[in-house]
Design an enzyme around this catalytic site. Structure first.
Site, PDB file in Angstrom:
ATOM      1  N   ASN A   2      20.941  22.251 -10.734  1.00 40.78           N
ATOM      2  CA  ASN A   2      21.020  23.698 -10.526  1.00 40.78           C
ATOM      3  C   ASN A   2      19.826  24.467 -11.275  1.00 40.78           C
ATOM      4  OD1 ASN A   2      22.645  25.926 -10.705  1.00 40.78           O
ATOM      5  ND2 ASN A   2      24.072  25.396 -12.313  1.00 40.78           N
TER       6      ASN A   2
ATOM      7  N   ARG B  37      27.115  34.778  -9.594  1.00 38.73           N
ATOM      8  CA  ARG B  37      25.883  34.307  -9.968  1.00 38.73           C
ATOM      9  C   ARG B  37      24.973  33.731  -8.788  1.00 38.73           C
ATOM     10  NH1 ARG B  37      26.673  28.041 -12.383  1.00 38.73           N
ATOM     11  NH2 ARG B  37      27.601  27.080 -10.376  1.00 38.73           N
TER      12      ARG B  37
ATOM     13  N   HIS C 157      18.498  27.518 -12.479  1.00 38.83           N
ATOM     14  CA  HIS C 157      18.992  28.679 -12.978  1.00 38.83           C
ATOM     15  C   HIS C 157      18.122  29.605 -12.906  1.00 38.83           C
ATOM     16  CE1 HIS C 157      21.700  25.935 -14.993  1.00 38.83           C
ATOM     17  NE2 HIS C 157      20.966  25.376 -15.275  1.00 38.83           N
TER      18      HIS C 157
ATOM     19  N   LYS D 153       0.852  -1.173   0.119  1.00 33.61           N
ATOM     20  CA  LYS D 153       0.167   0.036   0.079  1.00 33.61           C
ATOM     21  C   LYS D 153       0.986   1.319   0.039  1.00 33.61           C
ATOM     22  CE  LYS D 153      -4.271   0.060   0.884  1.00 33.61           C
ATOM     23  NZ  LYS D 153      -5.435  -0.629  -0.163  1.00 33.61           N
TER      24      LYS D 153
ATOM     25  N   THR E 128      -3.418  -5.557   0.604  1.00 38.65           N
ATOM     26  CA  THR E 128      -2.627  -4.262   0.970  1.00 38.65           C
ATOM     27  C   THR E 128      -3.515  -3.572   1.804  1.00 38.65           C
ATOM     28  OG1 THR E 128      -3.947  -3.213  -1.048  1.00 38.65           O
ATOM     29  CG2 THR E 128      -1.717  -4.004  -1.847  1.00 38.65           C
ATOM     30  N   ASP E 129      -4.702  -3.819   1.959  1.00 34.20           N
ATOM     31  CA  ASP E 129      -5.519  -3.264   3.037  1.00 34.20           C
ATOM     32  C   ASP E 129      -4.929  -3.693   4.610  1.00 34.20           C
ATOM     33  OD1 ASP E 129      -7.878  -1.623   3.610  1.00 34.20           O
ATOM     34  OD2 ASP E 129      -8.529  -3.423   4.669  1.00 34.20           O
TER      35      ASP E 129
ATOM     36  N   VAL F 113      28.745  23.774  -8.707  1.00 30.72           N
ATOM     37  CA  VAL F 113      27.721  22.720  -7.872  1.00 30.72           C
ATOM     38  C   VAL F 113      28.524  21.553  -7.577  1.00 30.72           C
ATOM     39  CG1 VAL F 113      25.614  21.870  -8.024  1.00 30.72           C
ATOM     40  CG2 VAL F 113      25.813  24.034  -9.173  1.00 30.72           C
ATOM     41  N   GLN F 114      29.257  20.989  -8.475  1.00 33.65           N
ATOM     42  CA  GLN F 114      29.862  19.774  -8.339  1.00 33.65           C
ATOM     43  C   GLN F 114      30.725  19.868  -7.018  1.00 33.65           C
ATOM     44  OE1 GLN F 114      29.463  21.134 -11.261  1.00 33.65           O
ATOM     45  NE2 GLN F 114      29.346  19.613 -12.845  1.00 33.65           N
TER      46      GLN F 114
ATOM     47  N   PHE G 254      31.289  29.934 -11.738  1.00 26.54           N
ATOM     48  CA  PHE G 254      31.196  28.926 -12.568  1.00 26.54           C
ATOM     49  C   PHE G 254      32.274  29.367 -13.783  1.00 26.54           C
ATOM     50  CE2 PHE G 254      29.627  25.909 -15.839  1.00 26.54           C
ATOM     51  CZ  PHE G 254      30.300  24.794 -15.210  1.00 26.54           C
TER      52      PHE G 254
HETATM   53  O1  LIG Z   1      28.120  24.648 -11.235  1.00 29.07           O
HETATM   54  C1  LIG Z   1      27.998  24.277 -12.656  1.00 29.07           C
HETATM   55  N1  LIG Z   1      28.312  23.061 -12.994  1.00 29.07           N
HETATM   56  C2  LIG Z   1      28.122  22.774 -14.270  1.00 29.07           C
HETATM   57  O2  LIG Z   1      28.200  21.371 -14.531  1.00 29.07           O
HETATM   58  C3  LIG Z   1      27.075  23.691 -15.026  1.00 29.07           C
HETATM   59  N2  LIG Z   1      26.697  23.627 -16.307  1.00 29.07           N
HETATM   60  C4  LIG Z   1      26.222  24.802 -16.403  1.00 29.07           C
HETATM   61  O3  LIG Z   1      25.588  25.175 -17.670  1.00 29.07           O
HETATM   62  N3  LIG Z   1      26.041  25.559 -15.377  1.00 29.07           N
HETATM   63  C5  LIG Z   1      26.765  24.891 -14.426  1.00 29.07           C
HETATM   64  N4  LIG Z   1      27.063  25.152 -13.142  1.00 29.07           N
END
Ligand SMILES: O=c1[nH]c(=O)c2[nH]c(=O)[nH]c2[nH]1
Length: 298
Positions: A253, A178, A255, A16, A61-62, A226-227, A161
């Site tokens: 990300n 950014r 945007h 459930k 499931t009940d 971001v990575q 970036f």
């Molecule tokens: O931090 C980022 N990693 C990316 O891989 C990526 N690719 C992107 O277009 N912007 C960003 N920013």
């Protein structure tokens, strides 16, 4: 998993979904609440229910739904991990023909009113959802995966970036400053559950996510991508919570680009770092799972 001479099941399971439970604990006149959505799934040894319409082994499931409410009443709910383990164990122990239990729980948060001081009035706090998945096979230990999801956070500077790969399809310029907005989705597994305080672990990990992203309140912290922020978060979690064995994070990300006022030359706006257009689609999709190299001795 023999089924017939032409085909065989590679997976079977039924249960459930979205069983909603609001649990109230009363300590004198101080009340505590937990609101959960529970998903159950059982896999049986036999496949006669699917192949021969023999329902005799099916735990409806009940019935599974009722079990959720019954265990909440009988055992209370300390935290979602303990509750999920109790449910998984219950089905395996109670019904010898169950081969595998799979319980997934999401908990929505309620905060006390009056700055956390009210004894029985709460405000819904959909800021983040706590999650937990327990998978247990007959005569084996449960595999517990905790997590958080839907945690939308943003900072308006200290994110850049630059120096990323150039080819004939690149149009994005280097960005020194950014907006960084993401919706954190994270899960982690534990190498040991012994004397583990699940609430402490969850709160500590949420704090790691926040601190790595934001830095200290007056200064912040730089994110070159971001990575890198994702990896630093995972490293901090492995350092602070020794029982965590592996952590997976997805950081979309989300945007937000400055509005292009050059489309309105009559306004003669030369610079714009105030007005942005948030885009929920498409979003970057940055994810990784980081696992400890050495097995924890805990
Ligand atoms: O931090 C980022 N990693 C990316 O891989 C990526 N690719 C992107 O277009 N912007 C960003 N920013």
């Amino acid at each position: 998993m023999a089924t017939d001479k032409d085909a065989m099941f590679t997976f079977r399971g039924y249960g459930k979904n979205f069983v909603r439970v609001l649990h109230v604990t009363r300590t004198g006149n101080i009340h505590h609440v937990k609101e959960l959505e529970v998903n159950t799934q059982l896999s049986l040894y036999s496949d006669k229910d699917y192949t021969h319409a023999d329902n005799s082994d099916i735990i409806a499931t009940d019935t599974q739904k009722n079990t959720v409410y019954a265990l909440a009443k009988q055992n209370g709910i300390t935290n979602i991990e303990e509750f999920a383990m109790q449910l998984a164990e219950h089905f395996l122990r109670n019904d010898s023909h169950v081969k595998r239990s799979h319980i997934y729980i999401e908990q929505v948060q309620w905060k006390r009113m009056a700055d956390g001081k009210h004894i029985h009035a709460f405000v819904s706090c959909p800021e983040v959802t706590r999650t937990c998945r327990v998978i247990q096979h007959k005569n084996e230990k449960p595999l517990v995966t905790s997590g958080l999801k839907g945690f939308k956070i943003m900072k308006t500077t200290k994110s850049s970036f630059t120096n990323f790969h150039k080819d004939e399809y690149r149009s994005l310029p280097d960005m020194e400053d950014r907006i960084f907005c993401t919706v954190v989705d994270a899960t982690w597994t534990y190498s040991s559950l012994r004397s583990l305080d699940f609430d402490w672990a969850w709160n500590t990990i949420k704090q790691c996510v926040e601190e790595t992203f934001a830095g200290c309140p007056k200064e912040g912290s730089n994110s070159p991508s971001v990575q890198n922020t994702l990896y630093l978060t995972q490293k901090q979690v492995l350092a602070k919570v020794p029982q965590v064995d592996e952590m997976t994070i997805a950081l979309p990300n989300v945007h937000a680009y400055p509005f292009d006022f050059s489309k309105l030359p009559q306004l003669n706006i030369k610079e714009n770092n105030e007005v942005f257009v948030p885009y929920d689609k498409p979003s970057g999709n940055i994810t990784a799972a980081l696992k400890r190299r050495h097995i924890s001795k805990l």
